[in-house]
Motif scaffolding. Sequence first.
Motif, PDB file in Angstrom:
ATOM      1  N   ASN A   1     -12.966 -23.435  26.354  1.00 43.28           N
ATOM      2  CA  ASN A   1     -13.617 -22.756  25.247  1.00 43.28           C
ATOM      3  C   ASN A   1     -12.893 -21.424  25.039  1.00 43.28           C
ATOM      4  OD1 ASN A   1     -15.776 -24.641  24.694  1.00 43.28           O
ATOM      5  ND2 ASN A   1     -16.541 -24.061  26.719  1.00 43.28           N
TER       6      ASN A   1
ATOM      7  N   GLY B   1      -6.407 -21.757  37.545  1.00 41.77           N
ATOM      8  CA  GLY B   1      -7.475 -21.109  36.778  1.00 41.77           C
ATOM      9  C   GLY B   1      -7.247 -19.656  36.389  1.00 41.77           C
TER      10      GLY B   1
ATOM     11  N   TRP C   1     -18.783 -28.917  31.240  1.00 43.68           N
ATOM     12  CA  TRP C   1     -18.329 -27.533  31.312  1.00 43.68           C
ATOM     13  C   TRP C   1     -18.779 -26.714  30.099  1.00 43.68           C
ATOM     14  CZ3 TRP C   1     -15.161 -31.820  31.037  1.00 43.68           C
ATOM     15  CH2 TRP C   1     -14.599 -32.080  29.792  1.00 43.68           C
ATOM     16  N   ALA C   2     -19.102 -27.417  29.007  1.00 40.65           N
ATOM     17  CA  ALA C   2     -19.557 -26.713  27.808  1.00 40.65           C
ATOM     18  C   ALA C   2     -21.074 -26.664  27.725  1.00 40.65           C
ATOM     19  CB  ALA C   2     -19.002 -27.395  26.553  1.00 40.65           C
TER      20      ALA C   2
ATOM     21  N   GLN D   1      -8.675 -21.111  27.866  1.00 48.59           N
ATOM     22  CA  GLN D   1      -9.519 -21.991  28.648  1.00 48.59           C
ATOM     23  C   GLN D   1     -10.055 -23.042  27.678  1.00 48.59           C
ATOM     24  OE1 GLN D   1      -9.611 -21.336  31.933  1.00 48.59           O
ATOM     25  NE2 GLN D   1      -8.332 -19.556  31.526  1.00 48.59           N
TER      26      GLN D   1
ATOM     27  N   ASP E   1     -15.157 -25.703  19.237  1.00 53.93           N
ATOM     28  CA  ASP E   1     -15.888 -24.865  20.184  1.00 53.93           C
ATOM     29  C   ASP E   1     -17.309 -24.570  19.719  1.00 53.93           C
ATOM     30  OD1 ASP E   1     -13.669 -24.782  21.769  1.00 53.93           O
ATOM     31  OD2 ASP E   1     -12.992 -22.824  21.091  1.00 53.93           O
TER      32      ASP E   1
ATOM     33  N   ASN F   1      -9.706 -17.469  34.183  1.00 54.93           N
ATOM     34  CA  ASN F   1     -11.085 -17.939  34.295  1.00 54.93           C
ATOM     35  C   ASN F   1     -11.777 -17.112  35.372  1.00 54.93           C
ATOM     36  OD1 ASN F   1     -13.478 -19.329  34.816  1.00 54.93           O
ATOM     37  ND2 ASN F   1     -12.578 -21.285  34.217  1.00 54.93           N
TER      38      ASN F   1
END
Lengths: 292, 420
Positions: free
Chosen positions: A253, B31, B267-268, A251, B251, B34
Amino acid sequence: MAMVSADNRPLRLAARYAVLLLVATIFVFPLLFMVMSSFKPTQQMLADTASLRAFLPVGDLSLDNYRDAFARAPVALFVFNSVLVTGLTVLLSLAICSLAAFSFVYMNWRGRGLLLSIVLATLIIPFETIAIPLLLIVSKLPWVGLDGLQIGWLNSYRVQIIPWIADGLTIFLFVQYFKDLPGELIEAARAEGATWGQIYRRVVMPLSGPVLATAAILKFLIMYNQYLWPLIVVQQESYRPVMVGLGYFFQLNVAWGEVMAYLTLITVPVLAFYLVLQRAFIASIASTGVKG
Amino acid sequence: MTRHLLTTGAALALMAGTAAAQTELSMWYHGAGNEAESAVLNAIVDDFNASQEAWKVVIESFPQNSYNDSVVAAALAGNLPDIIDVDGPVMPNWAWSGYLQPLELDESALDGFLPSTIGRWDGEVYSVGLWEAAVAMVTRRSTLQKYDIRVPSLDEPWSRDELDAALTAIKESGDFEYPLDVGMAWTGEWYPYAFSPFLQSFGGDIVDRSTYQSAEGALNGDAAIAFGEWWQSLFDRELTPGTSQDPADRDSGLIEGKYAIQWNGNWAATGIIDAFGDDVLFLPAPDLGEGPVIGAGSWQFGVSATSDDPDGANAFIAFMLQDEYLRAFSDAIGLIPSTASAAEGSKYYSEGGQMAVFYDLSAEQSLVRPVTPGYVVMAKVFEKALADIANGADVADTLDAAVDEIDSDIEANSGYGHDG
């Protein structure tokens, strides 16, 4: 002269071991890093990459990454699919390719030289160039199964197995090996009245352990690492192999700890397969070296 | 007991009958892996399947990094599902290629949706998104205070000089490995999504949008060259990590204190909020000359051209557009709801919410990537050009080569169906 040689022997032995140790280290450390990292939280794993701690079982160790990997993706299913597809392909490939090579080497028939050249020429064709035509073909092939006649092989095990059974490299390996077997054996068997099938089963194959191991390992690695082909012919999770499954962990991250846990798990079948066949594989390499 | 068994059997038979009566609609989604996103989508599908008796949606999930390849292969093999999700900038290509058919939704169904969440091609709506994404300069208030840097606002973003001065001041302090992280480790679509807005803020673009027939002038004109030189200087001056950036640093580098400012998406944001708390700042894009710009267009849902039951597929998509589902995605993952009414009452985007600024950014600064089937090629050419320039290639030559490649592709595809 002999004395000098005797004096040098321990030094040369030490140097040889030092080189072997260095090479072994280069090969082992990535695996060690993968396994150790799979037990560490991602943050610790990333922090450890700056030191030798990355290769040691130190810090906050747990099985959390494995638990999370199983929660994120059907790992067991992917491993099962890959092992099934790979195992069946290897077995069928050994049978079909050895038969083809047997025919090329021992039997006299018109055009075998030309056909062997064509088979070997396929070695220079990258799979990527034939992937789409092959996709179009398999998507329209008929199949008669338990549900009756179906059109199209997509989303099945057979579409991952059958196109990969016969290949130029495996046939070439068998051809080279069969050429080096003593011809007198075949002639004697023929003189005794043995059929070609009996010669293949009772004379040639029992002597082919090393080439069977080599071909099996090479085929296993090719099949177990399949990515592009299953990606385009399998759209159902239930048939997905391990390499496509790796994408579940990337994904935006990335959970690197889970990635390492997943990689560790999917490496186990490869190591197990190699360990089972390593003696014959080394024998094959060694015999090739002697001949070379 | 016997009567109870009979009743249960009858109920089961009725349920089986209902299930059998439902036409199955296949749906592909990008996805896989996820969990949070899948949970929301599965809940919506369950609600839809229970809400009526005509259709039953069945999801097949794919890993995102190979999803587009799977769809294209399936299209070639004639094996597309009924409902597909599609990345916004890719939609024109799939519509032009005949993979998608126009949606048949009631016009009012899209009232209030952010424009960038509606996928239009050739005058028709082909896809619609339940969420939007936005990018911001992410940092800590305490960091800006320490170096006496002004906190920019939507009305008054940093100018290029201000941005340069801020980065230089942080660089000279030696407190961070790099003052800025633009995310060079995130290859692929991130490059055009995140970096073409810098080019557009300079006044250039990936292609001339008036005709979509050439990149000449847009990608290699004076503005584009000025952008390229500025872009290269970020790496020459070591203000941001280059193409060899460790993905793990991308990250976690901001949170670990390696970077002072990060160009990153909403999204982060939840992870960064958890780490920095009230100290976090999500800042608008800088104005590099022609106004601040951020990218737009996230994943959307459409109906495949080969669907046997487009009525059912459209009914499902219409069902998904309810505010409660937009809000569910937002609350679960931090995505920007597509409508203001869904944003209101959402966990992160209601007025005063920690991420509400992203909704404003999306509404005021966003520009969709070029709406053309040729975008999929342009994106790869642009990515390579920016990586090459970052690695020291001559700016003008690199951009000229990129223009040639894009123009050749447009010509080879007879203009991609644009009238120009």
